[in-house]
Design a protein around this motif. Structure first.
Motif, mmCIF file in Angstrom:
data_model
loop_
_atom_site.group_PDB
_atom_site.id
_atom_site.type_symbol
_atom_site.label_atom_id
_atom_site.label_comp_id
_atom_site.label_asym_id
_atom_site.label_seq_id
_atom_site.Cartn_x
_atom_site.Cartn_y
_atom_site.Cartn_z
ATOM 1 N N UNK A 80 9.669 -5.314 0.223
ATOM 2 C CA UNK A 80 10.445 -5.117 1.541
ATOM 3 C C UNK A 80 9.187 -4.608 2.505
ATOM 4 N N UNK A 81 9.224 -4.837 3.985
ATOM 5 C CA UNK A 81 8.192 -4.455 4.663
ATOM 6 C C UNK A 81 7.814 -2.850 4.806
ATOM 7 N N UNK A 88 8.639 -0.363 9.435
ATOM 8 C CA UNK A 88 9.914 0.168 9.398
ATOM 9 C C UNK A 88 10.827 -0.343 10.627
ATOM 10 N N UNK A 89 10.371 -1.016 11.517
ATOM 11 C CA UNK A 89 11.122 -1.657 12.391
ATOM 12 C C UNK A 89 12.022 -2.473 11.940
ATOM 13 N N UNK A 90 11.869 -3.277 10.796
ATOM 14 C CA UNK A 90 12.657 -4.308 10.080
ATOM 15 C C UNK A 90 12.661 -3.880 8.602
ATOM 16 N N UNK A 91 13.579 -2.887 8.313
ATOM 17 C CA UNK A 91 13.349 -2.306 6.920
ATOM 18 C C UNK A 91 14.105 -3.275 6.105
ATOM 19 N N UNK A 92 15.056 -4.219 6.433
ATOM 20 C CA UNK A 92 15.641 -5.084 5.559
ATOM 21 C C UNK A 92 15.053 -6.406 5.171
ATOM 22 N N UNK A 151 -10.386 3.111 13.249
ATOM 23 C CA UNK A 151 -9.682 1.607 13.420
ATOM 24 C C UNK A 151 -8.944 1.789 12.329
ATOM 25 N N UNK A 152 -9.255 2.400 11.072
ATOM 26 C CA UNK A 152 -8.207 2.359 9.778
ATOM 27 C C UNK A 152 -7.319 3.126 10.087
ATOM 28 N N UNK A 153 -7.236 4.275 10.748
ATOM 29 C CA UNK A 153 -5.898 4.941 10.891
ATOM 30 C C UNK A 153 -4.924 4.579 11.955
ATOM 31 N N UNK A 154 -5.609 3.748 13.115
ATOM 32 C CA UNK A 154 -4.730 3.310 13.943
ATOM 33 C C UNK A 154 -3.920 2.077 13.386
ATOM 34 N N UNK A 155 -4.622 1.321 12.535
ATOM 35 C CA UNK A 155 -4.144 0.336 11.791
ATOM 36 C C UNK A 155 -2.830 0.599 10.983
ATOM 37 N N UNK A 156 -3.193 1.796 10.088
ATOM 38 C CA UNK A 156 -2.088 2.420 9.373
ATOM 39 C C UNK A 156 -0.956 2.777 10.326
ATOM 40 N N UNK A 157 -1.154 3.517 11.341
ATOM 41 C CA UNK A 157 -0.049 3.533 12.235
ATOM 42 C C UNK A 157 0.799 2.347 12.793
ATOM 43 N N UNK A 158 -0.017 1.458 13.405
ATOM 44 C CA UNK A 158 0.630 0.264 13.854
ATOM 45 C C UNK A 158 1.388 -0.551 12.447
ATOM 46 N N UNK A 159 0.950 -0.536 11.368
ATOM 47 C CA UNK A 159 1.579 -1.080 10.219
ATOM 48 C C UNK A 159 2.779 -0.464 9.716
#
Length: 156
Positions: free
Chosen positions: A44-45, A25-29, A12-20
């Protein structure tokens, strides 16, 4: 699901890391503004995603190491720690998204309602954060308890 949380909390922690990281990085600005009384913390995100990933990666790696080394963790401690750590963080993000930033010209009643609502959201963020920080003590108690059990099993 409860048995999976106990048997493989690291998953669960590893999946959460990937999602986050993907969300970061979708909204880097975009930036995350955290207001604590008179101080604003702006991050920044992507940077926030990396920091959270490192912390959650460390926790996931500890769980992975302990479980693969056959340490006996307490089921309820592991389940509560995983649920509050991941669920509390998701709840904090939800509260951040609900904060109202729009200022309406000339509508004082609406402005005061928005301020009151934002105070409640900030309170929810603060309580979620304290819950996450507090449940980490349960994590360390679980690790120490499992280490003591392992040491006792070696001496028997």
């Amino acid at each position: 699901m409860k048995n999976n949380i106990f048997r493989e909390p690291y998953f669960f922690f590893f999946i959460f890391i990937l999602i986050f990281l993907i969300i970061g990085f979708i909204n880097p600005k975009e930036t995350l503004d955290i207001n604590i009384h008179d101080t604003y913390f702006v991050i920044t995100y992507p940077d926030f995603g990396i920091v959270v990933s490192i912390i959650y990666g460390f926790i996931g790696l500890l769980y992975f190491t302990l479980i693969k080394s056959n340490f006996k963790l307490v089921k309820w401690m592991t389940t509560i720690h995983t649920l509050i750590t991941i669920g509390g963080f998701c709840l904090m993000l939800l509260f951040f998204q609900l904060i109202r930033n729009g200022i309406k010209q000339g509508d004082y009643g609406s402005f005061m309602d928005d301020m009151y609502f934002n105070e409640k959201m900030n309170g929810g963020i603060f309580i979620s954060f304290l819950s996450i920080v507090g449940v980490q003590s349960l994590f360390f108690i679980n690790i120490i308890q499992s280490l003591i059990k392992k040491i006792k099993s070696f001496s028997d």
